[in-house]
Design an enzyme around this catalytic site. Structure first.
Site, PDB file in Angstrom:
ATOM      1  N   ASP A 182     -13.451  -0.805  -0.368  1.00  0.00           N
ATOM      2  CA  ASP A 182     -13.437  -2.050  -1.133  1.00  0.00           C
ATOM      3  C   ASP A 182     -14.535  -3.001  -0.685  1.00  0.00           C
ATOM      4  O   ASP A 182     -14.577  -4.153  -1.115  1.00  0.00           O
ATOM      5  CB  ASP A 182     -12.068  -2.719  -1.063  1.00  0.00           C
ATOM      6  CG  ASP A 182     -11.619  -3.060   0.360  1.00  0.00           C
ATOM      7  OD1 ASP A 182     -12.103  -2.417   1.308  1.00  0.00           O
ATOM      8  OD2 ASP A 182     -10.786  -3.969   0.517  1.00  0.00           O
ATOM      9  N   LYS A 196      -3.893  -6.534  -2.254  1.00  0.00           N
ATOM     10  CA  LYS A 196      -4.158  -7.593  -1.284  1.00  0.00           C
ATOM     11  C   LYS A 196      -4.035  -8.912  -2.035  1.00  0.00           C
ATOM     12  O   LYS A 196      -4.739  -9.140  -3.016  1.00  0.00           O
ATOM     13  CB  LYS A 196      -5.562  -7.457  -0.691  1.00  0.00           C
ATOM     14  CG  LYS A 196      -5.758  -6.207   0.158  1.00  0.00           C
ATOM     15  CD  LYS A 196      -7.172  -6.163   0.741  1.00  0.00           C
ATOM     16  CE  LYS A 196      -7.364  -4.945   1.640  1.00  0.00           C
ATOM     17  NZ  LYS A 196      -8.735  -4.889   2.213  1.00  0.00           N
ATOM     18  N   SER A 251      -8.417   0.127   0.043  1.00  0.00           N
ATOM     19  CA  SER A 251      -9.480   0.034   1.038  1.00  0.00           C
ATOM     20  C   SER A 251     -10.049   1.411   1.356  1.00  0.00           C
ATOM     21  O   SER A 251     -10.616   2.067   0.516  1.00  0.00           O
ATOM     22  CB  SER A 251      -8.968  -0.675   2.284  1.00  0.00           C
ATOM     23  OG  SER A 251     -10.002  -0.877   3.214  1.00  0.00           O
ATOM     24  N   HIS A 252      -9.828   1.871   2.607  1.00  0.00           N
ATOM     25  CA  HIS A 252     -10.408   3.136   3.064  1.00  0.00           C
ATOM     26  C   HIS A 252      -9.435   4.315   2.941  1.00  0.00           C
ATOM     27  O   HIS A 252      -9.777   5.421   3.332  1.00  0.00           O
ATOM     28  CB  HIS A 252     -10.828   2.991   4.532  1.00  0.00           C
ATOM     29  CG  HIS A 252      -9.675   2.639   5.428  1.00  0.00           C
ATOM     30  ND1 HIS A 252      -9.254   1.341   5.601  1.00  0.00           N
ATOM     31  CD2 HIS A 252      -8.847   3.407   6.177  1.00  0.00           C
ATOM     32  CE1 HIS A 252      -8.216   1.341   6.428  1.00  0.00           C
ATOM     33  NE2 HIS A 252      -7.945   2.578   6.787  1.00  0.00           N
ATOM     34  N   ASP A 306     -15.297  -4.702   1.916  1.00  0.00           N
ATOM     35  CA  ASP A 306     -15.120  -5.951   2.659  1.00  0.00           C
ATOM     36  C   ASP A 306     -15.519  -5.797   4.133  1.00  0.00           C
ATOM     37  O   ASP A 306     -15.626  -6.776   4.855  1.00  0.00           O
ATOM     38  CB  ASP A 306     -13.689  -6.485   2.542  1.00  0.00           C
ATOM     39  CG  ASP A 306     -12.634  -5.556   3.130  1.00  0.00           C
ATOM     40  OD1 ASP A 306     -12.948  -4.380   3.403  1.00  0.00           O
ATOM     41  OD2 ASP A 306     -11.484  -6.006   3.309  1.00  0.00           O
ATOM     42  N   ARG A 307     -15.761  -4.546   4.552  1.00  0.00           N
ATOM     43  CA  ARG A 307     -16.241  -4.296   5.919  1.00  0.00           C
ATOM     44  C   ARG A 307     -17.604  -3.624   5.867  1.00  0.00           C
ATOM     45  O   ARG A 307     -17.850  -2.793   4.992  1.00  0.00           O
ATOM     46  CB  ARG A 307     -15.274  -3.392   6.686  1.00  0.00           C
ATOM     47  CG  ARG A 307     -13.953  -4.044   7.023  1.00  0.00           C
ATOM     48  CD  ARG A 307     -13.113  -3.137   7.891  1.00  0.00           C
ATOM     49  NE  ARG A 307     -12.733  -1.917   7.197  1.00  0.00           N
ATOM     50  CZ  ARG A 307     -12.440  -0.769   7.815  1.00  0.00           C
ATOM     51  NH1 ARG A 307     -12.546  -0.673   9.122  1.00  0.00           N
ATOM     52  NH2 ARG A 307     -12.081   0.278   7.118  1.00  0.00           N
ATOM     53  N   HIS A 331     -14.499  -6.494  10.518  1.00  0.00           N
ATOM     54  CA  HIS A 331     -14.159  -7.595   9.617  1.00  0.00           C
ATOM     55  C   HIS A 331     -14.839  -8.846  10.165  1.00  0.00           C
ATOM     56  O   HIS A 331     -14.725  -9.157  11.352  1.00  0.00           O
ATOM     57  CB  HIS A 331     -12.651  -7.816   9.572  1.00  0.00           C
ATOM     58  CG  HIS A 331     -11.915  -6.847   8.709  1.00  0.00           C
ATOM     59  ND1 HIS A 331     -11.942  -6.905   7.335  1.00  0.00           N
ATOM     60  CD2 HIS A 331     -11.123  -5.804   9.013  1.00  0.00           C
ATOM     61  CE1 HIS A 331     -11.206  -5.935   6.828  1.00  0.00           C
ATOM     62  NE2 HIS A 331     -10.695  -5.239   7.825  1.00  0.00           N
ATOM     63  N   ARG A 359       0.842  -1.198   0.000  1.00  0.00           N
ATOM     64  CA  ARG A 359       0.000   0.000   0.000  1.00  0.00           C
ATOM     65  C   ARG A 359       0.875   1.245   0.000  1.00  0.00           C
ATOM     66  O   ARG A 359       1.822   1.345   0.770  1.00  0.00           O
ATOM     67  CB  ARG A 359      -0.907   0.011   1.238  1.00  0.00           C
ATOM     68  CG  ARG A 359      -2.120   0.909   1.081  1.00  0.00           C
ATOM     69  CD  ARG A 359      -3.109   0.732   2.220  1.00  0.00           C
ATOM     70  NE  ARG A 359      -3.679  -0.603   2.299  1.00  0.00           N
ATOM     71  CZ  ARG A 359      -4.752  -0.901   3.026  1.00  0.00           C
ATOM     72  NH1 ARG A 359      -5.356   0.038   3.717  1.00  0.00           N
ATOM     73  NH2 ARG A 359      -5.208  -2.140   3.067  1.00  0.00           N
ATOM     74  N   ASP A 416     -16.960   0.131   3.534  1.00  0.00           N
ATOM     75  CA  ASP A 416     -15.723   0.856   3.261  1.00  0.00           C
ATOM     76  C   ASP A 416     -15.428   0.794   1.763  1.00  0.00           C
ATOM     77  O   ASP A 416     -16.224   0.267   0.981  1.00  0.00           O
ATOM     78  CB  ASP A 416     -14.574   0.329   4.120  1.00  0.00           C
ATOM     79  CG  ASP A 416     -14.172  -1.101   3.787  1.00  0.00           C
ATOM     80  OD1 ASP A 416     -14.966  -1.805   3.129  1.00  0.00           O
ATOM     81  OD2 ASP A 416     -13.069  -1.529   4.198  1.00  0.00           O
TER      82      ASP A 416
END
Length: 454
Positions: free
Chosen positions: A245, A109, A99-100, A247-248, A331, A15, A243
């Site tokens: 992407d 990832k 992500s965020h 995933d949360r 998560h 990242r 978020d």
């Protein structure tokens, strides 16, 4: 480019800022290294809506193909949609997302076949070593037979798989506001929710990696404000925020009040245990609420406590055969989803639980929210080890108090606990405290902070 990989290769992913810290030429080397370390004949790649994502993803795919690996590109997807592809196709995969993080960031990832995580101890250090070597000596020679690049749609199959795991067919009609934050929830939610007895009120569903409305990080309360206002204004039953992407997932009740991720963990744990005949191991990290292990035991399950961080959760999921795991950071991990995390599946569980009874969400989750928590409080310190030692000295030997070192230092009594753990990347100590009531929590939190900041 002259890249400092120590700045962009993190514990669990890659990242950094594009193009300042990394670019497409570096992404191509990461693709080649990923192919080398996994030893796979084929891989899957996908990406989020950030402006830099398509180019970085194609460069990574090109690097892997040059090493003779066949690459399936699934295009725009959420991170858990990428995990679905990895699990369903049995292939190592790479997701391009930050992500965020703000718009100028991007990242990768990576996972092995079956969505098994790639972290520092499971391949990421080797990938970094290869890339650093090639930056010095030049890119590796192409394979005799280059790999192919093909595209594949997975959104419908991903949605069908999730809906096979939660029965929503008989729920009462619900009105739900969803804040996608201009992230990948805007791509996945319409397909996953299609045909369900839900009235969907979309917020910020336009895919825009510049995040024009607010950061796609619902862990920051400032980014939940729009959703909290909209839910009661619409007379909705609940609100869900994803978020960047997707995933949360974060949940707010009919009043717009946030529902603790620990309460969501406990609720989903109870449902997953019911699906499995009242038996099974449930993973929770050590700063989730005490409610979680209590609810797990009450529903016949076995709670298992682990360190904070998805690599630890996923490792424990695999080791113990756990059916579900949850973290304070929202998560949520499912055995039936290759032990990977999917906020969408957790959201479907909340919708099914709410729609399967007549009361409001605030009443439903009250039974899963039994204590008062401080939230995470960061303190900058000059010497992490010295401050942890000071906390130990302050509490060690007190009657009725236990100490343990699973992740930082946890100090616990019958009706309260707190954990202090060091950041791996900054000179910070992170405090989380919980107690049976507000007054006790405030007292314990302030005592601990006084020692940390002395």
């Amino acid at each position: 480019m002259a890249a400092d990989l120590s700045q962009i290769v993190k514990a669990y992913d890659v990242r950094g800022v594009v193009p300042d810290q990394w670019d497409e030429s570096l992404a191509e080397l990461f693709g080649a290294a990923f192919a080398e370390v996994t030893g796979a004949a084929a891989i899957v790649v996908g990406h989020d809506m950030r402006p830099s994502s398509p180019g970085l993803t194609r460069a990574f795919a090109r690097g892997a193909a040059h090493r003779g690996v066949d690459v399936t590109e699934i295009g725009l997807c959420s991170t858990d949609q990428l995990y679905y592809a990895s699990g369903a196709l049995g292939l190592p995969s790479a997701m391009f997302t930050a992500s965020h993080n703000p718009a100028q960031y991007n990242g990768i990832k990576m996972c092995r076949a079956g969505a098994a995580p790639v972290g520092q101890d499971t391949g990421l250090a080797q990938i970094r070593e290869l890339v650093e070597g090639w930056l010095e000596s030049g890119a590796p020679e192409p394979a005799g037979r280059p790999g192919t690049l093909t595209t594949r749609e997975t959104l419908d199959d991903y949605a069908a798989h999730l809906r096979s795991l939660v029965d929503l067919t008989s729920i009462r009609p619900l009105k739900v506001v969803v804040d996608a934050g201009n992230g990948m929830g805007g791509h996945t939610v319409p397909t996953v929710f299609a045909g369900l007895p839900l009235t969907l009120v979309p917020m910020y569903f336009e895919l825009d990696g510049t995040f024009p409305n607010h950061e796609a990080n619902p862990l920051d309360p400032a980014n939940l404000v729009d959703l909290q206002k909209r839910v009661p204004a619409e007379g909705a039953d609940l609100g869900i925020a994803f978020d960047g992407d997707a995933d949360r997932c974060f949940v707010v009740d009919e009043h717009g009040d946030p529902v603790s991720p620990s309460a969501v963990t406990a609720l989903v744990a109870a449902r997953e245990l019911a699906r499995n005949g009242g038996k099974g191991t449930i993973i929770h990290n050590l700063i989730t609420s005490r409610t979680v292990p209590e609810v797990v035991k009450e529903n016949g399950g076995t709670p298992a406590r682990t360190r904070v961080g998805h690599s630890f959760i996923k490792a424990e999921m695999a080791r113990t055969g756990a059916i579900f795991g949850g973290e304070h950071s929202a998560h949520y991990y499912f055995k039936d989803f290759w032990n990977a995390d999917t906020g969408m599946l957790a959201a479907l569980h909340v919708l099914a639980a709410l729609g399967g009874q007549d009361g409001p969400l605030s009443s439903l989750v009250a039974q899963y929210d039994r204590y008062v928590g401080s939230g995470e409080i960061n303190s900058t310190v000059a010497d992490q080890a010295a401050r942890l030692a000071a906390i130990r000295a302050a509490y060690e030997g007190r009657p009725g108090i236990t100490l343990d070192d699973l992740d930082g230092l946890t100090v616990a009594a019958a009706d309260w606990w707190f954990n202090v753990r060091p950041s791996n990347t900054e000179p910070l100590l992170r405090l989380n405290a919980e107690a049976k009531d507000e007054a006790t929590m405030t007292k314990i939190r302030d005592e601990a902070l006084a020692v940390i900041r002395a």
